[in-house]
Design a protein around this motif. Structure first.
Motif, PDB file in Angstrom:
ATOM      1  N   GLY A 172      -0.180  -1.482   4.050  1.00  0.00           N
ATOM      2  CA  GLY A 172       0.962  -2.045   3.343  1.00  0.00           C
ATOM      3  C   GLY A 172       0.545  -2.944   2.193  1.00  0.00           C
ATOM      4  N   THR A 173      -0.473  -3.742   2.401  1.00  0.00           N
ATOM      5  CA  THR A 173      -0.951  -4.647   1.355  1.00  0.00           C
ATOM      6  C   THR A 173      -1.592  -3.880   0.217  1.00  0.00           C
ATOM      7  OG1 THR A 173      -1.320  -6.384   2.982  1.00  0.00           O
ATOM      8  CG2 THR A 173      -2.465  -6.599   0.891  1.00  0.00           C
ATOM      9  N   TRP A 174      -2.497  -2.977   0.549  1.00  0.00           N
ATOM     10  CA  TRP A 174      -3.213  -2.261  -0.493  1.00  0.00           C
ATOM     11  C   TRP A 174      -2.326  -1.253  -1.220  1.00  0.00           C
ATOM     12  CZ3 TRP A 174      -8.079  -1.716   2.965  1.00  0.00           C
ATOM     13  CH2 TRP A 174      -8.908  -2.814   2.763  1.00  0.00           C
ATOM     14  N   SER A 175      -1.296  -0.753  -0.576  1.00  0.00           N
ATOM     15  CA  SER A 175      -0.428   0.195  -1.281  1.00  0.00           C
ATOM     16  C   SER A 175       0.450  -0.507  -2.314  1.00  0.00           C
ATOM     17  CB  SER A 175       0.446   0.960  -0.283  1.00  0.00           C
ATOM     18  OG  SER A 175       1.338   0.088   0.360  1.00  0.00           O
ATOM     19  N   TYR A 176       0.690  -1.786  -2.164  1.00  0.00           N
ATOM     20  CA  TYR A 176       1.497  -2.538  -3.116  1.00  0.00           C
ATOM     21  C   TYR A 176       0.635  -3.298  -4.127  1.00  0.00           C
ATOM     22  CZ  TYR A 176       5.191  -5.528  -4.898  1.00  0.00           C
ATOM     23  OH  TYR A 176       6.083  -6.173  -5.720  1.00  0.00           O
ATOM     24  N   PHE A 177      -0.682  -3.268  -3.958  1.00  0.00           N
ATOM     25  CA  PHE A 177      -1.581  -4.099  -4.750  1.00  0.00           C
ATOM     26  C   PHE A 177      -1.501  -3.796  -6.242  1.00  0.00           C
ATOM     27  CE2 PHE A 177      -5.701  -5.168  -6.609  1.00  0.00           C
ATOM     28  CZ  PHE A 177      -5.834  -6.478  -6.190  1.00  0.00           C
ATOM     29  N   GLN A 227       0.888  -2.418  -8.051  1.00  0.00           N
ATOM     30  CA  GLN A 227       2.165  -2.884  -8.604  1.00  0.00           C
ATOM     31  C   GLN A 227       2.186  -4.401  -8.742  1.00  0.00           C
ATOM     32  OE1 GLN A 227       4.639  -0.777  -9.650  1.00  0.00           O
ATOM     33  NE2 GLN A 227       5.567  -2.611 -10.523  1.00  0.00           N
ATOM     34  N   TYR A 228       1.632  -5.096  -7.757  1.00  0.00           N
ATOM     35  CA  TYR A 228       1.576  -6.569  -7.790  1.00  0.00           C
ATOM     36  C   TYR A 228       0.762  -7.043  -8.994  1.00  0.00           C
ATOM     37  CZ  TYR A 228       0.588 -11.348  -6.385  1.00  0.00           C
ATOM     38  OH  TYR A 228       0.460 -12.708  -6.364  1.00  0.00           O
ATOM     39  N   GLN A 275       0.122  -5.444 -11.750  1.00  0.00           N
ATOM     40  CA  GLN A 275       0.838  -5.129 -12.982  1.00  0.00           C
ATOM     41  C   GLN A 275       1.978  -6.115 -13.233  1.00  0.00           C
ATOM     42  OE1 GLN A 275       1.747  -0.979 -12.079  1.00  0.00           O
ATOM     43  NE2 GLN A 275       0.632  -0.415 -13.940  1.00  0.00           N
ATOM     44  N   ASP A 276       2.718  -6.464 -12.214  1.00  0.00           N
ATOM     45  CA  ASP A 276       3.867  -7.351 -12.375  1.00  0.00           C
ATOM     46  C   ASP A 276       3.474  -8.785 -12.699  1.00  0.00           C
ATOM     47  OD1 ASP A 276       5.549  -5.251 -11.888  1.00  0.00           O
ATOM     48  OD2 ASP A 276       6.022  -5.841  -9.829  1.00  0.00           O
ATOM     49  N   GLU A 335      -2.282  -0.278 -15.455  1.00  0.00           N
ATOM     50  CA  GLU A 335      -2.498   0.329 -14.141  1.00  0.00           C
ATOM     51  C   GLU A 335      -3.971   0.640 -13.887  1.00  0.00           C
ATOM     52  OE1 GLU A 335      -0.841   4.139 -11.563  1.00  0.00           O
ATOM     53  OE2 GLU A 335      -0.130   3.797 -13.602  1.00  0.00           O
TER      54      GLU A 335
END
Length: 120
Positions: A41-46, A48-49, A51-52, A58
């Motif tokens: 869960g953490t690495w799959s959102y990393f 995007q995090y 970038q934001d 990317e």
């Protein structure tokens, strides 16, 4: 505590059914499942995090992700090696102290004291 018989050359050392009788084993399986889920869960959102919040492209965020994965691997295998020399509790204490020093550079002393208080 249960008494264990010594396995002979022709008998099996145990079975999966016997293993499932130990509540600590079942809790360990659950803990491992949650741990892997948290990592994924953490690495799959990393990306995007990154970038934001840093406004990096990317590709650069992907390099950061690769770096965290490499660091995780080095830490995992390095810690396994060091646990042959240093007790697990002492090694965890050293990692906690290192996080307080390295992970909080540039932050206020009050925050550093709060983070270090979590490990005591």
């Amino acid at each position: 505590m249960r008494e264990h018989s010594q396995p002979t050359a022709t008998s099996r050392a145990g079975s999966y059914r016997e293993l499932l009788r130990y509540p600590h084993f079942l809790l360990a399986v659950l803990a491992q499942f949650c741990y892997v889920g948290a990592q994924v869960g953490t690495w799959s959102y990393f990306i995007q995090y990154v970038q934001d919040y840093t406004h990096m492209p990317e590709k650069i965020a992907g390099y950061f992700l690769t770096g965290t994965l490499a660091g995780f691997g080095v830490g995992r295998f390095g810690s396994s090696h060091w646990m042959k020399v240093v007790s697990a509790s002492r090694l965890m204490g050293l990692f906690a102290a290192g996080e307080c020093v390295v992970g909080n550079r540039g932050h206020s002393l009050s925050r550093l004291d709060w983070i270090c208080g979590l490990y005591s």
